[in-house]
Each structure stands twice: as structure tokens, then as C-alpha cells.
Design a protein around this motif. Structure first.
Motif, PDB file in Angstrom:
ATOM      1  N   ASN A  52       0.826  -1.227  -0.063  1.00  0.00           N
ATOM      2  CA  ASN A  52       0.120  -0.137   0.044  1.00  0.00           C
ATOM      3  C   ASN A  52       0.896   1.034  -0.016  1.00  0.00           C
ATOM      4  O   ASN A  52       0.448   2.187   0.154  1.00  0.00           O
ATOM      5  N   GLU A  53       2.087   1.205  -0.197  1.00  0.00           N
ATOM      6  CA  GLU A  53       3.001   2.172  -0.295  1.00  0.00           C
ATOM      7  C   GLU A  53       3.679   2.447  -1.728  1.00  0.00           C
ATOM      8  O   GLU A  53       3.638   1.416  -2.503  1.00  0.00           O
ATOM      9  N   ARG A  54       3.823   3.647  -2.007  1.00  0.00           N
ATOM     10  CA  ARG A  54       4.136   3.875  -3.622  1.00  0.00           C
ATOM     11  C   ARG A  54       5.769   4.279  -3.625  1.00  0.00           C
ATOM     12  O   ARG A  54       6.374   3.950  -4.424  1.00  0.00           O
ATOM     13  N   GLU A  55       6.346   4.863  -2.341  1.00  0.00           N
ATOM     14  CA  GLU A  55       7.545   5.286  -2.433  1.00  0.00           C
ATOM     15  C   GLU A  55       8.318   5.225  -1.119  1.00  0.00           C
ATOM     16  O   GLU A  55       7.457   5.591   0.084  1.00  0.00           O
ATOM     17  N   LYS A  56       9.450   5.004  -1.024  1.00  0.00           N
ATOM     18  CA  LYS A  56      10.119   4.870   0.441  1.00  0.00           C
ATOM     19  C   LYS A  56      11.747   5.258   0.239  1.00  0.00           C
ATOM     20  O   LYS A  56      12.219   5.071  -0.812  1.00  0.00           O
ATOM     21  N   HIS A  57      11.946   6.077   1.099  1.00  0.00           N
ATOM     22  CA  HIS A  57      13.589   6.368   1.012  1.00  0.00           C
ATOM     23  C   HIS A  57      14.255   5.946   2.407  1.00  0.00           C
ATOM     24  O   HIS A  57      13.663   5.652   3.578  1.00  0.00           O
ATOM     25  N   SER A  58      15.567   5.723   2.010  1.00  0.00           N
ATOM     26  CA  SER A  58      16.495   5.522   3.284  1.00  0.00           C
ATOM     27  C   SER A  58      17.738   5.706   2.884  1.00  0.00           C
ATOM     28  O   SER A  58      18.601   5.180   2.033  1.00  0.00           O
ATOM     29  N   ARG A  60      20.640   7.339   1.080  1.00  0.00           N
ATOM     30  CA  ARG A  60      20.618   7.378  -0.342  1.00  0.00           C
ATOM     31  C   ARG A  60      19.905   6.468  -1.273  1.00  0.00           C
ATOM     32  O   ARG A  60      19.935   6.725  -2.504  1.00  0.00           O
ATOM     33  N   LEU A  61      19.164   5.779  -0.818  1.00  0.00           N
ATOM     34  CA  LEU A  61      18.044   4.894  -1.464  1.00  0.00           C
ATOM     35  C   LEU A  61      16.875   5.370  -1.637  1.00  0.00           C
ATOM     36  O   LEU A  61      16.158   5.785  -0.720  1.00  0.00           O
ATOM     37  N   ARG A  62      16.300   5.248  -2.773  1.00  0.00           N
ATOM     38  CA  ARG A  62      15.017   5.649  -2.890  1.00  0.00           C
ATOM     39  C   ARG A  62      14.162   4.536  -3.567  1.00  0.00           C
ATOM     40  O   ARG A  62      14.782   3.874  -4.592  1.00  0.00           O
ATOM     41  N   VAL A  63      13.095   3.824  -3.129  1.00  0.00           N
ATOM     42  CA  VAL A  63      12.440   2.737  -3.935  1.00  0.00           C
ATOM     43  C   VAL A  63      10.888   3.070  -4.183  1.00  0.00           C
ATOM     44  O   VAL A  63      10.511   3.725  -3.566  1.00  0.00           O
ATOM     45  N   THR A  64      10.518   2.575  -5.421  1.00  0.00           N
ATOM     46  CA  THR A  64       8.965   2.880  -5.786  1.00  0.00           C
ATOM     47  C   THR A  64       8.708   1.775  -5.949  1.00  0.00           C
ATOM     48  O   THR A  64       9.282   0.612  -6.399  1.00  0.00           O
ATOM     49  N   LEU A  65       7.417   1.468  -5.893  1.00  0.00           N
ATOM     50  CA  LEU A  65       6.447   0.430  -5.983  1.00  0.00           C
ATOM     51  C   LEU A  65       5.015   0.748  -6.645  1.00  0.00           C
ATOM     52  O   LEU A  65       4.558   1.700  -6.521  1.00  0.00           O
ATOM     53  N   ASP A  66       5.037   0.214  -7.939  1.00  0.00           N
ATOM     54  CA  ASP A  66       3.853   0.088  -8.849  1.00  0.00           C
ATOM     55  C   ASP A  66       3.201  -1.122  -8.840  1.00  0.00           C
ATOM     56  O   ASP A  66       3.565  -1.969  -9.446  1.00  0.00           O
ATOM     57  N   SER A  72       8.865  -2.448  -9.446  1.00  0.00           N
ATOM     58  CA  SER A  72       9.683  -1.794  -8.498  1.00  0.00           C
ATOM     59  C   SER A  72      10.880  -1.259  -8.872  1.00  0.00           C
ATOM     60  O   SER A  72      11.523  -1.826  -9.767  1.00  0.00           O
ATOM     61  N   SER A  73      11.327   0.221  -8.402  1.00  0.00           N
ATOM     62  CA  SER A  73      12.624   0.698  -8.827  1.00  0.00           C
ATOM     63  C   SER A  73      13.478   0.749  -7.551  1.00  0.00           C
ATOM     64  O   SER A  73      12.905   1.321  -6.511  1.00  0.00           O
ATOM     65  N   LEU A  74      14.707   0.567  -7.591  1.00  0.00           N
ATOM     66  CA  LEU A  74      15.678   1.106  -6.472  1.00  0.00           C
ATOM     67  C   LEU A  74      16.684   2.175  -7.255  1.00  0.00           C
ATOM     68  O   LEU A  74      17.485   1.660  -8.241  1.00  0.00           O
ATOM     69  N   LEU A  75      16.853   3.201  -6.701  1.00  0.00           N
ATOM     70  CA  LEU A  75      17.720   4.301  -7.180  1.00  0.00           C
ATOM     71  C   LEU A  75      18.615   4.599  -5.885  1.00  0.00           C
ATOM     72  O   LEU A  75      18.255   4.763  -4.795  1.00  0.00           O
TER      73      LEU A  75
END
Lengths: 111, 112
Positions: A52-58, A60-66, A72-75
Motif C-alpha cells: 500500500n506504499e508507493r515510495e520509500k526513502h532510506s 541515499r536509497l529511494r524505492v518505488t512500487l507500482d 519496483s525500482s531502486l535508485l
């Protein structure tokens, strides 16, 4: 069998650049996790994102979920040589506890 | 600094021999997983336990592999008899349900 496919299989960048890795999966999930594995070592948990989440940060990491695209992507921003490792996505299916891992992306960050 | 420990770290054995790998999960974690990693197959789940009870061992060849948790501080994975195709790195991980998993350093098994 693996649920996740990761793209690209290998990525080579210079220090300071951003690295983006993508993960696609097949079935409904409860959460998706990203792990890092240095050569010859065990996996280290990086971040968990719930369905139920779309984006999360930690850091230097940013994760998105569709979830509509099952991807999902990991930046990783401002990459460092120490970020050189393999990165895996893993999914926990709805109602289940076990993780199914993707094929991994090998990241090489050159000084 | 709580960690999952695994022994042995490396094992070389001959085909047909019995192999036992041990894992000590992090205290308080009630879920324990065994994975196998190879270049060809990637990371595969073999079995997992919750509160010491096996929940799923469908990824494990039943005729030669067995996994147990004699107590909350010890998980074992046994192969008998071992075959060259069992050569891989075996990882143990522990965690809480639907949460992050903490991996051990792995046992690198070579079956000649």
C-alpha cells in the motif's frame, strides 16, 4: 523458480552518478524488499516497501512500487565505490511469509 | 550486534557422503529460512520454519535433504547422500513474519 526479474543484469557507472535498478514480479504481494550482496558474502537487507506504499526513502536509497504494473525500482543516488555489489529484489506474496528473490543486478561503481 | 551464524563456512566432501550444515538464528527471531545459491539457479528457498515448526519445504529434494530445528537456537540442513549437483552456497536467514530477513555468511559446499 524465481518470481522477480531484474533489469539491467549488470550496470557500470562512475562514482557520483545515480544507479537505477528495476524489478518486475508476477503475483500479488504483501511487500517487496531489496537486498545487497557483496561478493562472497550473505545478503544484507536494504529496504522494505509494503503493497500500500508507493515510495520509500532510506539515506541515499529511494524505492518505488507500482502494484498495477507489478514493478519496483531502486535508485541509489551519488553512488560510491563501496556500493559495488549485486542487488536483489524479493517479494512476499499475500498471505505468505516466504520471500521469492529476483535474478539480481550486478552494480559496478568505478572511482 | 546480533548476527546469524553458520557453520562450517566451507565444506569439501566426496559424492555419497553426508553433509550437515548448522545455523544459529538471531535470538528472538521466530522464522528461519534455508536458501541455496548457484550461478545457474540464483537464490532458491529450500525450507522455512516458524516457531521451530516446518512451514514449507517444497523447494527441497525430499529424498536426500532434511531440515530440522532441534531447538530455538539451532537449525540444521542435512544432505545424505550428497551429489556433485548439490555444490552451492547455502544460506540461513532469520527474521519475523513479513519482515526483513537477516542472512548468515553462508556455507560454501563443494561435492566432488
Amino acid at each position: 523458480s524465481q518470481q522477480g526479474e531484474e533489469d539491467p543484469q549488470a550496470l557500470s557507472i562512475q562514482e557520483g552518478e545515480n544507479a537505477t535498478m528495476n524489478c518486475s514480479y508476477k503475483t500479488s504481494i504483501n511487500n517487496l524488499q531489496w537486498y545487497r550482496q557483496n561478493s562472497g558474502r550473505g545478503l544484507v537487507h536494504l529496504i522494505l516497501i509494503r503493497s500500500n506504499e508507493r515510495e520509500k526513502h532510506s539515506g541515499r536509497l529511494r524505492v518505488t512500487l507500482d502494484t498495477s504494473k507489478k514493478s519496483s525500482s531502486l535508485l541509489i543516488t551519488a553512488s560510491r565505490a563501496a556500493d559495488t555489489a549485486s542487488y536483489f529484489c524479493a517479494t512476499a506474496a499475500t498471505g505468505f511469509q516466504k520471500l521469492v528473490f529476483g535474478t539480481g543486478t550486478r552494480l559496478l561503481v568505478s572511482p | 550486534d546480533a548476527r546469524v551464524t553458520q557453520t562450517p563456512r566451507h565444506k569439501v566432501t566426496e559424492m555419497g557422503q553426508e553433509v550437515t550444515m548448522r545455523c544459529q538464528p538471531i535470538l528472538g527471531h521466530n522464522t528461519v529460512f534455508w536458501y541455496r545459491q548457484t550461478m545457474m539457479q540464483g537464490l532458491e528457498l529450500l525450507a522455512y520454519f516458524r516457531n521451530r515448526a516446518p512451514l514449507d519445504d517444497s523447494g527441497m529434494p525430499k529424498d536426500r535433504f532434511s531440515a530440522e530445528m532441534p531447538d530455538a537456537t539451532l537449525a540444521t540442513l542435512k544432505i545424505q547422500p550428497s551429489e556433485p549437483r548439490d555444490s552451492a552456497v547455502y544460506f540461513c536467514a532469520s527474521g519475523l513474519p513479513r519482515g526483513e530477513q537477516f542472512f548468515g555468511p553462508g556455507t560454501r559446499l563443494t561435492v566432488l
